[in-house]
Structures are given as structure tokens and as C-alpha cells.
Design a protein around this motif. Structure first.
Motif, PDB file in Angstrom:
ATOM      1  N   CYS A 179      -8.735  -2.920   1.739  1.00 40.34           N
ATOM      2  CA  CYS A 179      -7.872  -3.075   2.912  1.00 40.34           C
ATOM      3  C   CYS A 179      -8.757  -3.039   4.159  1.00 40.34           C
ATOM      4  O   CYS A 179      -9.530  -2.097   4.348  1.00 40.34           O
ATOM      5  CB  CYS A 179      -6.835  -1.958   2.962  1.00 40.34           C
TER       6      CYS A 179
ATOM      7  N   TYR B  41      -8.067  -2.509   7.266  1.00 40.83           N
ATOM      8  CA  TYR B  41      -7.793  -1.380   8.170  1.00 40.83           C
ATOM      9  C   TYR B  41      -8.526  -0.126   7.699  1.00 40.83           C
ATOM     10  O   TYR B  41      -9.146   0.590   8.460  1.00 40.83           O
ATOM     11  CB  TYR B  41      -6.295  -1.067   8.207  1.00 40.83           C
ATOM     12  N   CYS B  42      -8.430   0.135   6.396  1.00 39.41           N
ATOM     13  CA  CYS B  42      -9.056   1.344   5.879  1.00 39.41           C
ATOM     14  C   CYS B  42     -10.576   1.234   5.913  1.00 39.41           C
ATOM     15  O   CYS B  42     -11.255   2.192   6.227  1.00 39.41           O
ATOM     16  CB  CYS B  42      -8.564   1.652   4.466  1.00 39.41           C
TER      17      CYS B  42
ATOM     18  N   THR C  99      -5.601   1.925  -0.667  1.00 42.72           N
ATOM     19  CA  THR C  99      -5.737   0.722  -1.487  1.00 42.72           C
ATOM     20  C   THR C  99      -7.115   0.097  -1.258  1.00 42.72           C
ATOM     21  O   THR C  99      -7.587   0.047  -0.123  1.00 42.72           O
ATOM     22  CB  THR C  99      -4.637  -0.286  -1.080  1.00 42.72           C
TER      23      THR C  99
ATOM     24  N   CYS D 108       0.841  -1.202   0.000  1.00 44.59           N
ATOM     25  CA  CYS D 108       0.000   0.000   0.000  1.00 44.59           C
ATOM     26  C   CYS D 108       0.876   1.252   0.000  1.00 44.59           C
ATOM     27  O   CYS D 108       1.453   1.611   1.029  1.00 44.59           O
ATOM     28  CB  CYS D 108      -0.939   0.012   1.196  1.00 44.59           C
TER      29      CYS D 108
ATOM     30  N   CYS E 180      -0.015   3.845   2.904  1.00 50.30           N
ATOM     31  CA  CYS E 180       0.481   3.530   4.249  1.00 50.30           C
ATOM     32  C   CYS E 180       1.998   3.722   4.313  1.00 50.30           C
ATOM     33  O   CYS E 180       2.527   4.212   5.307  1.00 50.30           O
ATOM     34  CB  CYS E 180       0.106   2.108   4.650  1.00 50.30           C
TER      35      CYS E 180
END
Ligand code: SF4
Length: 243
Positions: free
Chosen positions: A230, A232-233, A227, A28, A31
Motif C-alpha cells: 500500500c 500510503y503505508c 496490507t 484493507c 484502515c
């Protein structure tokens, strides 16, 4: 002179970049940029102490054969005319904080990565990169899962670093894969392992272009897009902020 931490675009010193940060960039760019350019990294993971223990035991065992200049039984099992490689810098190369270093003059990068082991093929005089892996699963041990691209890139990066240190390096590297058997009737304070020796033919041709893209990104002033897919995002985007 080299420096670490946040990348500073107008600084002419070499910038220290580990093999794992290059992988971070490929996973990514956003990040990576937040981490290396703005100094905001993802929270660290927990240490894998059992994996480290296996790595250490393997290292000790291979060191025994290195000292007596004989092939380890795994090397014999592979049918290779090779032995563990002895070199004055080996301890440095295996240390996470130093690793095998290559200073990329054009991009002003101080690249490094710590190898698990290196063997030498006595027929061709080529170095063989070796990586230790541990897991515990009932299915077949192979390198076929999508996420294992990281293992392959890791191997290729070590081959690249060693080549740029002037060594002749084989494209074929080996993973010593240790699978902890979890279906035994009793524990008895003992974890048994089955060992798979997996060969992988590396191709480091992606590395130069990747490094140049990575530097272009670090020099830019805007944060790249996130990205897709993902977790986390997704979590961050869907979380309702505290009021
Ligand atoms: S998509 Fe978002 S959280 Fe995921 S790796 Fe990229 S910037 Fe980080």
C-alpha cells in the motif's frame, strides 16, 4: 434505531454501514478498523465535480424517459425490452445519504448504498441495476483493469440490497460509460462524449461472508496488520519523523 460513526461492540442498535465502507474493508482491514472502530479515517479526497455533472445530466435524461414510460435510446441500442423503473422511493435510493437500505437482523447492520439508476425488464419483471461512469481516455473502454473490481462489487452490492428489499433482480447490470473526447482540435466550450454500454453479470455470493468477517473484525480489540504494497503505508513507514 441505528447509529453511525464509530462501531460500538456492545451496542444492540443497528450500525449504519455504506457500500463503500464494505469495499474499504476488502481493500484493507486495518484502515477500515482504524476508521470504523477507532474513528481515524484517511483524509477525504477531492470531489469529482465533472463526473457528478455527467451523472446529473444522465439522470435528467433517463428521468424524462421514466416519466413517459418509454425506453431510452441506449436501452433500445442494447436490444432490451426495458424502461427506466419508476418507484416512490427512487429519489431516496439515489440519494447518497439514504440509498437503498437493508437492515441485516443477524449482524445488526443497517446497510445502504445509492444507486445511479434502475431499469425494469418488461419480459421478466426483473430490476436491472445501472451505474453511470465517466472517464477520458484513448484506450478501449472495458471493465478489465484490476482496480475495476470495485465497480463490479458495487454493482453486486446494489443487486444484493434490492434483492433483500423483496425485488426480483437480474444478475446482469449495465455500466453507462461516458468517455470524454480529448483529441479534438478545439475546445469551443464543449466536451463531446462517446458512450459505451457495458454489461456485467454479477454474483453477490461473497457478501454475506464478507459482512460476517467485517463484524468479527469490528468486535476484536487489536488493530489488524497493514496490507502489503500500500503506497500510503510505505510512505508512512519510510518517512523519517520530524525531530
Ligand atoms: S496498508 Fe496502511 S495506509 Fe494502506 S490502506 Fe492499509 S492501513 Fe491504510
Amino acid at each position: 434505531m441505528s447509529y453511525r460513526g464509530k462501531y460500538i461492540p456492545d451496542k444492540s442498535d443497528f450500525y449504519q454501514l455504506s457500500r463503500s465502507k464494505v469495499d474499504y474493508f476488502l481493500n484493507c482491514p486495518r484502515c477500515f478498523y482504524l476508521d470504523r472502530r477507532l474513528g481515524v479515517g484517511q483524509p477525504p479526497g477531492f470531489p469529482f465535480n465533472l463526473n457528478s455533472a455527467v451523472d446529473n445530466l444522465l439522470k435528467n435524461e433517463f428521468d424524462y424517459y421514466r416519466n413517459i414510460k418509454e425506453p431510452h435510446p441506449y436501452i433500445k441500442r442494447l436490444g432490451l425490452n426495458a424502461i427506466p423503473f419508476q418507484h416512490e422511493n427512487l429519489d431516496k435510493w439515489r440519494n447518497n445519504f439514504s440509498g437503498v437500505v437493508y437492515q441485516h437482523e443477524k449482524l445488526k447492520l443497517h446497510l445502504f448504498g445509492a444507486v445511479d439508476d434502475i431499469w425494469i425488464n418488461l419480459d421478466s419483471n426483473e430490476l436491472i441495476v445501472v451505474d453511470y461512469k465517466s472517464t477520458s481516455k484513448n484506450s478501449e473502454i472495458n471493465l478489465d483493469a484490476d482496480w475495476q473490481i470495485g465497480y463490479k462489487r458495487q454493482m453486486e452490492f446494489y443487486q444484493y440490497l434490492l434483492r433483500n428489499n423483496g425485488f426480483k433482480v437480474s444478475n446482469i447490470g449495465y455500466f453507462v460509460y461516458c468517455n470524454g473526447m480529448k483529441n479534438k482540435e478545439r475546445f469551443d466550450e464543449k466536451l463531446d462524449f462517446e458512450i459505451s454500454l457495458l454489461d456485467y453479470t454479477g454474483d453477490d455470493s461473497w457478501i454475506e461472508k464478507t459482512l460476517s468477517d467485517l463484524i468479527d473484525l469490528l468486535k476484536q480489540e487489536s488493530v489488524p496488520k497493514h496490507t502489503e504494497n500500500c503506497d500510503y503505508c510505505k510512505y508512512q513507514l519510510k518517512t523519517i519523523p520530524y525531530s
